[in-house]
Design a protein around this motif. Structure first.
Motif: not given
Length: 257
Positions: A116-120, A128-130, A169-176, A191-192
């Motif tokens: 909801t807020d990548t500027d928190a 890459d997070a949106s 077995d990759r299910v995602g990447e670290l987003r924040g 993670r994504s």
């Protein structure tokens, strides 16, 4: 007005497992693994002498054992996963084996959520997070390796300890994540997630069981039973003995059974 966070230094005392501050009664409640008399404690370990300006209540959590102190990351050996939880699950369920590909083993976090807020101010997000993106939550130490992992680091399900490997077995990447540092009261990372590979269900918990975050009237949780599902210990329940609130988040102290 004090908060539970102001008394976390008591966690360094002998046998102390948890602390909470009750502002209604001005009482610091200290949960211990074994209750000892003042003659059996050094002054630095006697919580009644460490806190002299508040009411202090020492609660025996019933473990009946000596403990040097609480260390959430101090597990020397990783137990085997409960049956079926170490296997590959698609879609991914909460409570199964999952972790950063450069680590060992842990548990997939709760239901997928939306950014909801990548500027928190209290969180760090990769480029890459949106906002509006679907992510799965778990702990910082699971996805971000206590702030050491770079954004985009791979997460695998199952965990490497349980046979998971890249790239299959990759299910995602670290987003924040919320950095683990002094003053922080949460351990969380994201993670994504792809909608077609994620499930909002919890492994081995029936659909009718309530799952969610309690934000209001948190004191009413005392005496209630909470249930969790995880890679190593499976499904277990506990009774809430006390709760505390800090920075808009609710935490609970429980006695397992």
């Amino acid at each position: 007005m004090p908060s539970s966070e102001d008394f976390e230094h008591l966690l360094d005392c002998r046998n102390v497992l948890g602390v909470e501050y009750d502002d209604e009664t001005d009482t610091v409640r200290v949960f211990v693994s074994q209750k000892l008399g003042p003659d059996d404690l050094d002054e630095r370990d006697d919580v009644t002498r460490q806190v002299t300006d508040r009411n202090v209540e020492v609660v025996d959590a019933g473990y009946d054992e000596e403990r040097e102190g609480f260390d959430a990351l101090g597990v020397a050996q990783i137990p085997e996963a409960q049956p079926d939880r170490h296997e590959r699950h698609r879609p991914v369920l909460a409570g199964v084996s999952e972790i950063n590909a450069d680590s060992t083993a842990a548990t997939a976090g709760p239901y997928p959520a939306r950014v909801t807020d990548t500027d928190a101010a209290n969180a760090t997000w990769g480029d890459d997070a949106s906002e509006g993106e679907l992510v799965r939550l778990s702990n910082n130490h699971v996805y971000a390796l206590v702030n050491d992992a770079g954004f985009g680091a791979a997460v695998v399900q199952p965990s490497p300890r349980d046979g998971g490997e890249l790239p299959d077995d990759r299910v995602g990447e670290l987003r924040g994540y919320v950095p683990i540092e002094d003053g922080v009261v949460v351990d969380v990372a994201a993670r994504s997630a792809r909608p077609d590979r994620e499930s909002a269900e919890y492994h081995e918990l029936p659909d009718e069981w309530p799952t969610g975050i309690r934000r209001e009237e948190y004191r009413a949780l005392k005496g209630e039973t909470v249930t969790k599902t995880g890679r190593t210990t499976g499904v277990s329940s506990a009774s809430v003995e006390g709760s505390a609130r800090a920075s808009g988040l609710t935490s609970a102290r429980t006695t397992a059974r």
